[in-house]
Design a protein around this motif. Sequence first.
Motif, PDB file in Angstrom:
ATOM      1  N   THR A   1     -26.199 -52.609  24.759  1.00 47.23           N
ATOM      2  CA  THR A   1     -26.618 -53.419  25.905  1.00 47.23           C
ATOM      3  C   THR A   1     -25.431 -53.783  26.780  1.00 47.23           C
ATOM      4  O   THR A   1     -25.486 -53.677  28.012  1.00 47.23           O
TER       5      THR A   1
ATOM      6  N   GLN B   1     -37.546 -44.287  23.648  1.00 45.12           N
ATOM      7  CA  GLN B   1     -36.180 -44.128  23.160  1.00 45.12           C
ATOM      8  C   GLN B   1     -35.235 -44.944  24.049  1.00 45.12           C
ATOM      9  O   GLN B   1     -34.672 -44.444  25.018  1.00 45.12           O
ATOM     10  N   THR B   2     -35.090 -46.207  23.711  1.00 46.42           N
ATOM     11  CA  THR B   2     -34.234 -47.093  24.491  1.00 46.42           C
ATOM     12  C   THR B   2     -33.447 -48.000  23.561  1.00 46.42           C
ATOM     13  O   THR B   2     -34.029 -48.627  22.674  1.00 46.42           O
TER      14      THR B   2
ATOM     15  N   THR C   1     -35.985 -53.219  27.374  1.00 46.80           N
ATOM     16  CA  THR C   1     -36.780 -52.404  28.278  1.00 46.80           C
ATOM     17  C   THR C   1     -38.248 -52.820  28.221  1.00 46.80           C
ATOM     18  O   THR C   1     -38.753 -53.185  27.158  1.00 46.80           O
TER      19      THR C   1
ATOM     20  N   ILE D   1     -36.139 -47.853  36.293  1.00 44.60           N
ATOM     21  CA  ILE D   1     -35.823 -46.522  35.786  1.00 44.60           C
ATOM     22  C   ILE D   1     -36.762 -45.472  36.375  1.00 44.60           C
ATOM     23  O   ILE D   1     -36.331 -44.439  36.885  1.00 44.60           O
TER      24      ILE D   1
ATOM     25  N   ARG E   1     -29.615 -45.230  33.305  1.00 42.47           N
ATOM     26  CA  ARG E   1     -29.972 -44.924  31.919  1.00 42.47           C
ATOM     27  C   ARG E   1     -31.119 -43.924  31.868  1.00 42.47           C
ATOM     28  O   ARG E   1     -32.080 -44.014  32.636  1.00 42.47           O
ATOM     29  N   SER E   2     -31.033 -42.976  30.940  1.00 38.67           N
ATOM     30  CA  SER E   2     -32.127 -42.083  30.587  1.00 38.67           C
ATOM     31  C   SER E   2     -32.148 -41.982  29.072  1.00 38.67           C
ATOM     32  O   SER E   2     -31.220 -41.434  28.465  1.00 38.67           O
ATOM     33  N   GLN E   3     -33.187 -42.585  28.447  1.00 39.33           N
ATOM     34  CA  GLN E   3     -33.269 -42.677  26.993  1.00 39.33           C
ATOM     35  C   GLN E   3     -32.004 -43.351  26.465  1.00 39.33           C
ATOM     36  O   GLN E   3     -31.685 -44.469  26.863  1.00 39.33           O
ATOM     37  N   SER E   4     -31.246 -42.691  25.610  1.00 38.23           N
ATOM     38  CA  SER E   4     -30.051 -43.320  25.037  1.00 38.23           C
ATOM     39  C   SER E   4     -28.770 -42.797  25.683  1.00 38.23           C
ATOM     40  O   SER E   4     -27.710 -42.781  25.049  1.00 38.23           O
TER      41      SER E   4
ATOM     42  N   ASP F   1     -35.529 -51.680  32.947  1.00 31.18           N
ATOM     43  CA  ASP F   1     -34.531 -52.301  32.078  1.00 31.18           C
ATOM     44  C   ASP F   1     -34.165 -53.667  32.632  1.00 31.18           C
ATOM     45  O   ASP F   1     -34.000 -53.826  33.851  1.00 31.18           O
TER      46      ASP F   1
ATOM     47  N   ASN G   1     -24.284 -50.679  28.634  1.00 33.43           N
ATOM     48  CA  ASN G   1     -25.217 -50.323  29.704  1.00 33.43           C
ATOM     49  C   ASN G   1     -25.055 -51.251  30.906  1.00 33.43           C
ATOM     50  O   ASN G   1     -25.080 -50.808  32.061  1.00 33.43           O
TER      51      ASN G   1
END
Length: 251
Positions: free
Chosen positions: A39, A138-139, A143, A177, A52-55, A168, A42
Amino acid sequence: MTAPFRFPRFFVTTPAPCPYLPGKTERKVFTELSGAHATDLNDALGRIGFRRSQSVAYRPSCLDCQACVSVRVVTDEFRPNGTQRRLIRRHGDLVVTACKPWTTEEQFALLRRYLAARHPGGGMAEMDDVDFADMVEQTPVKTYIIEYREPSDEDGRPGRLVGACLTDQQSDGLSMIYSFFDPDTDTPGARPGLGTYIIMDHILRASRARLPYVYLGYWVEGSARMAYKTRFRPIERLSPEGWRRFEPARG
């Protein structure tokens, strides 16, 4: 002095055709978001233009172009214009719910209709339900998937889902997102302007939570697909000197 988290390792993608500017190629720099400090990382990367895209957190790193510019809306100074105020009244009956990032068949069906109508040849056009679940679920950060529904019926059943946004919550704002909505604007009961309304709802939601910004992703000057982002004022863009307000041409 000990750093709050280990400096991340960054990687660069192979150049590929740019989806926004014909004849250009795109390249991205990215890093993994994982562990106890995902976090914090990010948040820090979001302030310097990463998404961000997934992880994964990424940003453009093109060799011969700097057209993609990060933009964000200043929430506490936002004042809707006449068109935006009319949309707030038009869609004011919608039931808005911040849901946990779990996908549903109803969300996926709405996404498929949206992509088929608005982005039939885009990179997400072939997304299946597993891809959609990965995108949402997948975060490693805080979110939500925010749903926009018509009012419940007389029996109390939830109304029709007409919009959704994967969002997010960062320490300084909301990062949109990906949003999608009912693309049918020609039938009785249609709801034109949903995309604009969803952004305004995020701005007002962030303002109520005392979050200073709503991050809208990247803007490309001259790209018709991106023009809508600069209709929300005041807006800032990320420059080599940091975030600066700007006045793009009215679109």
